[in-house]
Design a protein around this motif. Structure first.
Motif, PDB file in Angstrom:
ATOM      1  N   LEU A  68       0.816  -1.221   0.000  1.00 37.34           N
ATOM      2  CA  LEU A  68       0.000   0.000   0.000  1.00 37.34           C
ATOM      3  C   LEU A  68       0.851   1.273   0.000  1.00 37.34           C
ATOM      4  O   LEU A  68       0.325   2.369  -0.177  1.00 37.34           O
ATOM      5  N   GLY A  69       2.154   1.121   0.227  1.00 31.94           N
ATOM      6  CA  GLY A  69       3.041   2.276   0.238  1.00 31.94           C
ATOM      7  C   GLY A  69       2.923   3.121   1.492  1.00 31.94           C
ATOM      8  O   GLY A  69       3.056   4.341   1.433  1.00 31.94           O
ATOM      9  N   VAL A  70       2.640   2.456   2.622  1.00 35.84           N
ATOM     10  CA  VAL A  70       2.515   3.158   3.902  1.00 35.84           C
ATOM     11  C   VAL A  70       3.348   2.427   4.948  1.00 35.84           C
ATOM     12  O   VAL A  70       3.863   1.345   4.699  1.00 35.84           O
ATOM     13  N   SER A  71       3.449   3.027   6.133  1.00 30.81           N
ATOM     14  CA  SER A  71       4.153   2.368   7.233  1.00 30.81           C
ATOM     15  C   SER A  71       3.197   1.425   7.968  1.00 30.81           C
ATOM     16  O   SER A  71       1.975   1.518   7.809  1.00 30.81           O
ATOM     17  N   ILE A  72       3.766   0.563   8.787  1.00 39.35           N
ATOM     18  CA  ILE A  72       2.939  -0.335   9.600  1.00 39.35           C
ATOM     19  C   ILE A  72       2.102   0.489  10.572  1.00 39.35           C
ATOM     20  O   ILE A  72       0.920   0.198  10.791  1.00 39.35           O
ATOM     21  N   ALA A  73       2.693   1.546  11.131  1.00 43.22           N
ATOM     22  CA  ALA A  73       1.946   2.432  12.029  1.00 43.22           C
ATOM     23  C   ALA A  73       0.799   3.109  11.268  1.00 43.22           C
ATOM     24  O   ALA A  73      -0.297   3.285  11.806  1.00 43.22           O
ATOM     25  N   GLY A  74       1.061   3.462  10.013  1.00 43.21           N
ATOM     26  CA  GLY A  74       0.023   4.064   9.179  1.00 43.21           C
ATOM     27  C   GLY A  74      -1.148   3.120   8.957  1.00 43.21           C
ATOM     28  O   GLY A  74      -2.306   3.545   8.931  1.00 43.21           O
ATOM     29  N   LEU A  75      -0.846   1.841   8.803  1.00 40.13           N
ATOM     30  CA  LEU A  75      -1.916   0.833   8.683  1.00 40.13           C
ATOM     31  C   LEU A  75      -2.782   0.853   9.933  1.00 40.13           C
ATOM     32  O   LEU A  75      -4.015   0.854   9.844  1.00 40.13           O
ATOM     33  N   ALA A  76      -2.125   0.843  11.086  1.00 33.55           N
ATOM     34  CA  ALA A  76      -2.860   0.834  12.357  1.00 33.55           C
ATOM     35  C   ALA A  76      -3.715   2.095  12.491  1.00 33.55           C
ATOM     36  O   ALA A  76      -4.875   2.016  12.899  1.00 33.55           O
ATOM     37  N   ARG A  77      -3.139   3.255  12.127  1.00 31.45           N
ATOM     38  CA  ARG A  77      -3.911   4.496  12.196  1.00 31.45           C
ATOM     39  C   ARG A  77      -5.115   4.441  11.262  1.00 31.45           C
ATOM     40  O   ARG A  77      -6.158   5.019  11.541  1.00 31.45           O
ATOM     41  N   GLY A  78      -4.963   3.702  10.157  1.00 34.41           N
ATOM     42  CA  GLY A  78      -6.065   3.552   9.206  1.00 34.41           C
ATOM     43  C   GLY A  78      -7.061   2.481   9.610  1.00 34.41           C
ATOM     44  O   GLY A  78      -8.042   2.245   8.907  1.00 34.41           O
ATOM     45  N   GLY A  79      -6.799   1.809  10.736  1.00 33.63           N
ATOM     46  CA  GLY A  79      -7.720   0.789  11.222  1.00 33.63           C
ATOM     47  C   GLY A  79      -7.480  -0.596  10.663  1.00 33.63           C
ATOM     48  O   GLY A  79      -8.277  -1.511  10.874  1.00 33.63           O
ATOM     49  N   VAL A  80      -6.380  -0.796   9.936  1.00 34.69           N
ATOM     50  CA  VAL A  80      -6.056  -2.114   9.383  1.00 34.69           C
ATOM     51  C   VAL A  80      -5.165  -2.833  10.383  1.00 34.69           C
ATOM     52  O   VAL A  80      -3.994  -2.502  10.533  1.00 34.69           O
ATOM     53  N   THR A  81      -5.740  -3.800  11.077  1.00 37.49           N
ATOM     54  CA  THR A  81      -4.986  -4.524  12.097  1.00 37.49           C
ATOM     55  C   THR A  81      -4.835  -6.002  11.765  1.00 37.49           C
ATOM     56  O   THR A  81      -4.080  -6.706  12.430  1.00 37.49           O
ATOM     57  N   GLU A  82      -5.534  -6.459  10.762  1.00 33.51           N
ATOM     58  CA  GLU A  82      -5.493  -7.878  10.383  1.00 33.51           C
ATOM     59  C   GLU A  82      -4.738  -8.059   9.069  1.00 33.51           C
ATOM     60  O   GLU A  82      -4.531  -7.109   8.325  1.00 33.51           O
ATOM     61  N   ALA A  83      -4.378  -9.304   8.804  1.00 33.25           N
ATOM     62  CA  ALA A  83      -3.762  -9.644   7.526  1.00 33.25           C
ATOM     63  C   ALA A  83      -4.798  -9.427   6.421  1.00 33.25           C
ATOM     64  O   ALA A  83      -5.998  -9.623   6.638  1.00 33.25           O
ATOM     65  N   LEU A  84      -4.323  -9.007   5.246  1.00 37.51           N
ATOM     66  CA  LEU A  84      -5.225  -8.796   4.110  1.00 37.51           C
ATOM     67  C   LEU A  84      -4.789  -9.649   2.933  1.00 37.51           C
ATOM     68  O   LEU A  84      -3.600  -9.921   2.759  1.00 37.51           O
ATOM     69  N   THR A  85      -5.761 -10.028   2.114  1.00 38.47           N
ATOM     70  CA  THR A  85      -5.452 -10.750   0.887  1.00 38.47           C
ATOM     71  C   THR A  85      -5.050  -9.745  -0.184  1.00 38.47           C
ATOM     72  O   THR A  85      -5.287  -8.535  -0.052  1.00 38.47           O
ATOM     73  N   THR A  86      -4.466 -10.237  -1.253  1.00 33.23           N
ATOM     74  CA  THR A  86      -4.090  -9.377  -2.377  1.00 33.23           C
ATOM     75  C   THR A  86      -5.329  -8.685  -2.926  1.00 33.23           C
ATOM     76  O   THR A  86      -5.289  -7.489  -3.247  1.00 33.23           O
ATOM     77  N   GLU A  87      -6.433  -9.401  -2.987  1.00 35.03           N
ATOM     78  CA  GLU A  87      -7.690  -8.841  -3.485  1.00 35.03           C
ATOM     79  C   GLU A  87      -8.149  -7.670  -2.606  1.00 35.03           C
ATOM     80  O   GLU A  87      -8.563  -6.625  -3.112  1.00 35.03           O
ATOM     81  N   GLN A  88      -8.054  -7.845  -1.295  1.00 32.11           N
ATOM     82  CA  GLN A  88      -8.451  -6.772  -0.371  1.00 32.11           C
ATOM     83  C   GLN A  88      -7.525  -5.559  -0.496  1.00 32.11           C
ATOM     84  O   GLN A  88      -7.975  -4.419  -0.427  1.00 32.11           O
ATOM     85  N   ILE A  89      -6.247  -5.819  -0.701  1.00 35.50           N
ATOM     86  CA  ILE A  89      -5.276  -4.734  -0.864  1.00 35.50           C
ATOM     87  C   ILE A  89      -5.595  -3.946  -2.136  1.00 35.50           C
ATOM     88  O   ILE A  89      -5.608  -2.710  -2.135  1.00 35.50           O
ATOM     89  N   GLU A  90      -5.862  -4.665  -3.209  1.00 40.61           N
ATOM     90  CA  GLU A  90      -6.191  -4.009  -4.477  1.00 40.61           C
ATOM     91  C   GLU A  90      -7.483  -3.197  -4.349  1.00 40.61           C
ATOM     92  O   GLU A  90      -7.590  -2.096  -4.890  1.00 40.61           O
ATOM     93  N   ALA A  91      -8.457  -3.739  -3.618  1.00 42.87           N
ATOM     94  CA  ALA A  91      -9.717  -3.022  -3.406  1.00 42.87           C
ATOM     95  C   ALA A  91      -9.463  -1.721  -2.640  1.00 42.87           C
ATOM     96  O   ALA A  91     -10.037  -0.669  -2.977  1.00 42.87           O
ATOM     97  N   LEU A  92      -8.601  -1.782  -1.633  1.00 47.67           N
ATOM     98  CA  LEU A  92      -8.254  -0.570  -0.872  1.00 47.67           C
ATOM     99  C   LEU A  92      -7.580   0.461  -1.778  1.00 47.67           C
ATOM    100  O   LEU A  92      -7.875   1.650  -1.704  1.00 47.67           O
ATOM    101  N   LYS A  93      -6.673  -0.004  -2.626  1.00 44.64           N
ATOM    102  CA  LYS A  93      -5.999   0.908  -3.560  1.00 44.64           C
ATOM    103  C   LYS A  93      -7.018   1.576  -4.480  1.00 44.64           C
ATOM    104  O   LYS A  93      -6.943   2.774  -4.741  1.00 44.64           O
ATOM    105  N   ASP A  94      -7.961   0.775  -4.980  1.00 40.51           N
ATOM    106  CA  ASP A  94      -8.985   1.304  -5.890  1.00 40.51           C
ATOM    107  C   ASP A  94      -9.897   2.310  -5.200  1.00 40.51           C
ATOM    108  O   ASP A  94     -10.263   3.329  -5.777  1.00 40.51           O
ATOM    109  N   GLU A  95     -10.279   2.004  -3.953  1.00 36.08           N
ATOM    110  CA  GLU A  95     -11.155   2.900  -3.192  1.00 36.08           C
ATOM    111  C   GLU A  95     -10.443   4.197  -2.833  1.00 36.08           C
ATOM    112  O   GLU A  95     -11.074   5.263  -2.801  1.00 36.08           O
ATOM    113  N   GLY A  96      -9.149   4.098  -2.543  1.00 33.35           N
ATOM    114  CA  GLY A  96      -8.357   5.265  -2.172  1.00 33.35           C
ATOM    115  C   GLY A  96      -8.938   6.059  -1.012  1.00 33.35           C
ATOM    116  O   GLY A  96      -9.130   7.273  -1.131  1.00 33.35           O
ATOM    117  N   PRO A  97      -9.197   5.396   0.132  1.00 34.89           N
ATOM    118  CA  PRO A  97      -9.770   6.134   1.259  1.00 34.89           C
ATOM    119  C   PRO A  97      -8.835   7.276   1.704  1.00 34.89           C
ATOM    120  O   PRO A  97      -7.637   7.252   1.442  1.00 34.89           O
TER     121      PRO A  97
END
Length: 141
Positions: free
Chosen positions: A76-105
């Protein structure tokens, strides 16, 4: 005595690691690995073999996930701390990662910008240090 010493040193201890350590080195999410991997120990030679010629399960995990947080952060091009700040605390699949990239929250855009600034600053510091080292080398001549 010398014969005994020679035979003692020829027995090489096999270094092993816990499955969690091996999974980390392989860049995969431990809980997604096969049970026999999770329940055993991995020697250095087994780890090297897995890296050199990954079995199908390892290829599938690396391609599809679920991925551990360091891999998710990198994709995703972010830090691990950035993931946590974004509320991502679990492992993600490639599909979920791509969906996040597409959504661009908003949080992802913000964290990517933060990460870009951090990288830019690291480059600036490295260049400044190199410049300082060059000046130091020239003054010694």
């Amino acid at each position: 005595m010398l014969d005994t010493l020679g035979s003692m040193t020829s027995h090489q201890n096999t270094q092993t690691m816990k499955p969690a350590t091996a999974a980390k080195k392989l860049g995969v999410y431990l809980e997604a690995t096969p049970a026999e991997f999770q329940e055993g120990v991995v020697s250095r030679s087994e780890l090297t073999a897995l890296q050199a010629d990954p079995p199908q399960w390892l290829q599938d995990l690396r391609r599809d996930g679920p991925h551990p947080r360091p891999v998710v952060a990198a994709k995703l091009g972010v830090s691990i701390a950035g993931l946590a700040r974004g509320g991502v605390t679990e492992a993600l699949t490639t599909e979920q990662i791509e969906a996040l990239k597409d959504e661009g929250p908003e949080w992802l855009q913000k964290e990517r910008a933060t990460q870009a600034e951090v990288r830019k600053e690291a480059v600036r510091i490295k260049e400044k240090k190199a410049e300082r080292d060059d000046k130091g080398d020239q003054s010694r001549k």
